[in-house]
Design a protein around this motif. Structure first.
Motif, mmCIF file in Angstrom:
data_model
loop_
_atom_site.group_PDB
_atom_site.id
_atom_site.type_symbol
_atom_site.label_atom_id
_atom_site.label_comp_id
_atom_site.label_asym_id
_atom_site.label_seq_id
_atom_site.Cartn_x
_atom_site.Cartn_y
_atom_site.Cartn_z
ATOM 1 N N LEU A 44 0.830 -1.208 0.000
ATOM 2 C CA LEU A 44 0.000 0.000 0.000
ATOM 3 C C LEU A 44 0.864 1.259 0.000
ATOM 4 O O LEU A 44 0.563 2.230 -0.703
ATOM 5 C CB LEU A 44 -0.923 0.004 1.223
ATOM 6 C CG LEU A 44 -2.131 -0.926 1.186
ATOM 7 C CD1 LEU A 44 -2.842 -0.922 2.527
ATOM 8 C CD2 LEU A 44 -3.101 -0.514 0.076
ATOM 9 N N PHE A 45 1.927 1.249 0.767
ATOM 10 C CA PHE A 45 2.792 2.429 0.834
ATOM 11 C C PHE A 45 3.658 2.578 -0.408
ATOM 12 O O PHE A 45 3.913 3.704 -0.855
ATOM 13 C CB PHE A 45 3.679 2.351 2.082
ATOM 14 C CG PHE A 45 2.976 2.730 3.349
ATOM 15 C CD1 PHE A 45 2.575 4.032 3.588
ATOM 16 C CD2 PHE A 45 2.705 1.768 4.321
ATOM 17 C CE1 PHE A 45 1.928 4.380 4.765
ATOM 18 C CE2 PHE A 45 2.061 2.108 5.500
ATOM 19 C CZ PHE A 45 1.664 3.420 5.721
ATOM 20 N N THR A 46 4.134 1.487 -0.957
ATOM 21 C CA THR A 46 5.105 1.565 -2.061
ATOM 22 C C THR A 46 4.453 1.645 -3.435
ATOM 23 O O THR A 46 5.043 2.202 -4.368
ATOM 24 C CB THR A 46 6.039 0.349 -2.022
ATOM 25 O OG1 THR A 46 5.264 -0.864 -2.062
ATOM 26 C CG2 THR A 46 6.879 0.372 -0.748
ATOM 27 N N GLU A 47 3.225 1.123 -3.582
ATOM 28 C CA GLU A 47 2.625 1.062 -4.909
ATOM 29 C C GLU A 47 1.301 1.805 -5.039
ATOM 30 O O GLU A 47 0.894 2.123 -6.153
ATOM 31 C CB GLU A 47 2.404 -0.408 -5.313
ATOM 32 C CG GLU A 47 3.692 -1.219 -5.430
ATOM 33 C CD GLU A 47 3.439 -2.620 -5.956
ATOM 34 O OE1 GLU A 47 2.299 -2.874 -6.431
ATOM 35 O OE2 GLU A 47 4.358 -3.454 -5.891
ATOM 36 N N TYR A 48 0.631 2.069 -3.921
ATOM 37 C CA TYR A 48 -0.718 2.640 -4.007
ATOM 38 C C TYR A 48 -0.846 3.990 -3.316
ATOM 39 O O TYR A 48 -1.969 4.445 -3.067
ATOM 40 C CB TYR A 48 -1.731 1.652 -3.417
ATOM 41 C CG TYR A 48 -1.793 0.344 -4.157
ATOM 42 C CD1 TYR A 48 -2.414 0.241 -5.397
ATOM 43 C CD2 TYR A 48 -1.211 -0.796 -3.620
ATOM 44 C CE1 TYR A 48 -2.462 -0.961 -6.080
ATOM 45 C CE2 TYR A 48 -1.245 -2.015 -4.286
ATOM 46 C CZ TYR A 48 -1.871 -2.085 -5.515
ATOM 47 O OH TYR A 48 -1.916 -3.288 -6.191
ATOM 48 N N PHE A 50 -0.474 5.170 -0.282
ATOM 49 C CA PHE A 50 -1.330 5.123 0.903
ATOM 50 C C PHE A 50 -1.124 6.327 1.817
ATOM 51 O O PHE A 50 -2.023 6.685 2.583
ATOM 52 C CB PHE A 50 -1.061 3.820 1.670
ATOM 53 C CG PHE A 50 -2.056 3.539 2.748
ATOM 54 C CD1 PHE A 50 -3.419 3.597 2.503
ATOM 55 C CD2 PHE A 50 -1.632 3.201 4.031
ATOM 56 C CE1 PHE A 50 -4.340 3.332 3.505
ATOM 57 C CE2 PHE A 50 -2.539 2.943 5.040
ATOM 58 C CZ PHE A 50 -3.894 2.995 4.780
ATOM 59 N N LEU A 51 0.035 6.960 1.739
ATOM 60 C CA LEU A 51 0.264 8.162 2.549
ATOM 61 C C LEU A 51 -0.739 9.258 2.208
ATOM 62 O O LEU A 51 -1.180 10.005 3.088
ATOM 63 C CB LEU A 51 1.690 8.672 2.354
ATOM 64 C CG LEU A 51 2.789 7.968 3.152
ATOM 65 C CD1 LEU A 51 4.151 8.540 2.796
ATOM 66 C CD2 LEU A 51 2.531 8.104 4.656
ATOM 67 N N HIS A 52 -1.098 9.356 0.931
ATOM 68 C CA HIS A 52 -2.100 10.342 0.533
ATOM 69 C C HIS A 52 -3.452 10.015 1.160
ATOM 70 O O HIS A 52 -4.168 10.920 1.627
ATOM 71 C CB HIS A 52 -2.217 10.372 -0.988
ATOM 72 C CG HIS A 52 -3.327 11.257 -1.497
ATOM 73 N ND1 HIS A 52 -3.290 12.630 -1.415
ATOM 74 C CD2 HIS A 52 -4.534 10.947 -2.069
ATOM 75 C CE1 HIS A 52 -4.387 13.146 -1.917
ATOM 76 N NE2 HIS A 52 -5.170 12.145 -2.321
ATOM 77 N N ASP A 53 -3.814 8.726 1.178
ATOM 78 C CA ASP A 53 -5.075 8.328 1.796
ATOM 79 C C ASP A 53 -5.077 8.658 3.289
ATOM 80 O O ASP A 53 -6.082 9.143 3.828
ATOM 81 C CB ASP A 53 -5.294 6.826 1.604
ATOM 82 C CG ASP A 53 -5.583 6.459 0.161
ATOM 83 O OD1 ASP A 53 -6.246 7.259 -0.521
ATOM 84 O OD2 ASP A 53 -5.148 5.395 -0.283
ATOM 85 N N ILE A 54 -3.957 8.406 3.958
ATOM 86 C CA ILE A 54 -3.867 8.718 5.387
ATOM 87 C C ILE A 54 -4.024 10.215 5.613
ATOM 88 O O ILE A 54 -4.741 10.656 6.510
ATOM 89 C CB ILE A 54 -2.524 8.211 5.954
ATOM 90 C CG1 ILE A 54 -2.470 6.681 5.929
ATOM 91 C CG2 ILE A 54 -2.318 8.727 7.378
ATOM 92 C CD1 ILE A 54 -1.151 6.113 6.383
ATOM 93 N N GLY A 55 -3.338 11.009 4.799
ATOM 94 C CA GLY A 55 -3.431 12.461 4.936
ATOM 95 C C GLY A 55 -4.849 12.968 4.752
ATOM 96 O O GLY A 55 -5.314 13.844 5.510
ATOM 97 N N GLN A 114 -5.202 -6.021 3.509
ATOM 98 C CA GLN A 114 -5.273 -4.569 3.418
ATOM 99 C C GLN A 114 -6.363 -4.003 4.310
ATOM 100 O O GLN A 114 -6.199 -2.921 4.885
ATOM 101 C CB GLN A 114 -5.513 -4.166 1.955
ATOM 102 C CG GLN A 114 -4.330 -4.443 1.037
ATOM 103 C CD GLN A 114 -4.556 -3.918 -0.372
ATOM 104 O OE1 GLN A 114 -5.591 -3.328 -0.663
ATOM 105 N NE2 GLN A 114 -3.578 -4.140 -1.235
ATOM 106 N N ILE A 115 -7.480 -4.717 4.447
ATOM 107 C CA ILE A 115 -8.547 -4.244 5.331
ATOM 108 C C ILE A 115 -8.042 -4.144 6.764
ATOM 109 O O ILE A 115 -8.218 -3.120 7.438
ATOM 110 C CB ILE A 115 -9.762 -5.186 5.257
ATOM 111 C CG1 ILE A 115 -10.383 -5.139 3.860
ATOM 112 C CG2 ILE A 115 -10.795 -4.815 6.317
ATOM 113 C CD1 ILE A 115 -11.500 -6.141 3.649
#
Length: 278
Positions: free
Chosen positions: A75-79, A81-86, A246-247
């Motif tokens: 999730l962090f390297t390919e998707y 995920f940091l943007h989703d967290i933000g 992922q869930i």
């Protein structure tokens, strides 16, 4: 009358030694508290790993800790995920701050003035029992499916709770302090500004800390519909793909962020209101 003397040769009744470690309300050392807290998490992961790696639960329904960690790395390297967290953090704190800015002054007014309380309290109490998710269809009609709709869901879930908790905290002020302020010549507004609000400030801060935790529980609901980013959006997409790794990782990230914000809130409260524990 002389006291009865117990013969020296008779055995004395043994004195019961009470263990202070498990006595009610006995404080626990900080190091012990940390060890116990971390120990439960370790035990939880071991039991989880035992059920999944031991074949007791199908990977389709529950991913193992290793699988969850691997999916989290993806999730962090390919998707991104940091943007989703933000985005999720922005929505939670945006809705919570908006609710606090309006609810705290209203709660203070309700706690200080019984007429204001009589006017607002029935409606606020009524709305407090309404689930924030029930407003989503209306909020979509009013605000669309953009960011405002998601912030308003968290606002509704937080606002009425903050109002009542602040009102109760302010209204429970000591009457002797209020009477002393009037004796010293304070006006009505002066009593509110110099007695009620300062005395209730630690309790108000603690109420805000608790409601912030509740705000995190609304974020998934807020991101279920019409969202293209956020942890809730990722969890919904993972559900469609049956990717339980992922869930679970998304749920754990929400818990970690909420725990960090809770510790930060506690630290700020202790620093600002250190006098309240004296």
């Amino acid at each position: 009358m002389d006291a009865i003397q117990v013969p020296a040769h008779l055995p004395q009744a043994p004195r019961r030694l009470r263990s202070r470690r498990f006595a009610p309300l006995e404080p626990v050392a900080a190091r012990t508290r940390w060890l116990l807290g971390v120990g439960f998490f370790v035990l939880f992961v071991l039991v989880w790993a035992g059920f999944t790696l031991g074949g007791f639960v199908s990977p389709t329904f529950l991913a193992s800790p290793a699988t969850m960690a691997r999916e989290g790395w993806l999730l962090f390297t390919e998707y991104n995920f940091l943007h989703d967290i933000g985005m999720t953090v922005w929505r939670v704190f945006g809705g919570f701050l908006l609710a606090s800015v309006i609810a705290v002054p209203l709660g203070i007014a309700m706690g200080a003035y019984k007429g204001v309380e009589a006017f607002f309290e029935p409606f606020v109490s009524f709305c407090r029992y309404l689930p924030a998710s029930a407003f989503i269809p209306l909020l979509i009609l009013w605000a669309g499916i953009g960011e405002m709709q998601k912030i308003l869901v968290i606002f509704i879930g937080s606002f009425f709770q903050v109002v009542l908790m602040v009102a109760v905290t302010v209204g429970s002020a000591r009457r002797d302090l209020v009477e002393a302020a009037y004796t010293l010549g304070a006006s009505d507004s002066g009593v509110v500004r110099r007695v009620l609000v300062p005395g209730a400030a630690p309790g108000i801060a603690e109420s805000l800390r608790l409601v912030l935790g509740w705000a995190w529980t609304y974020v998934i609901v807020a991101e279920l519909i019409g969202s293209s980013s956020g942890i809730g959006h990722m969890i919904t997409d993972s559900q469609a793909l049956l990717n339980t790794g992922q869930i679970i990782f998304g749920i754990i990230v929400i818990g970690i962020i909420g725990l960090v914000s809770d510790f930060a809130f506690k630290a700020i409260n202790r620093r600002l209101f250190a006098w309240s524990s004296i």
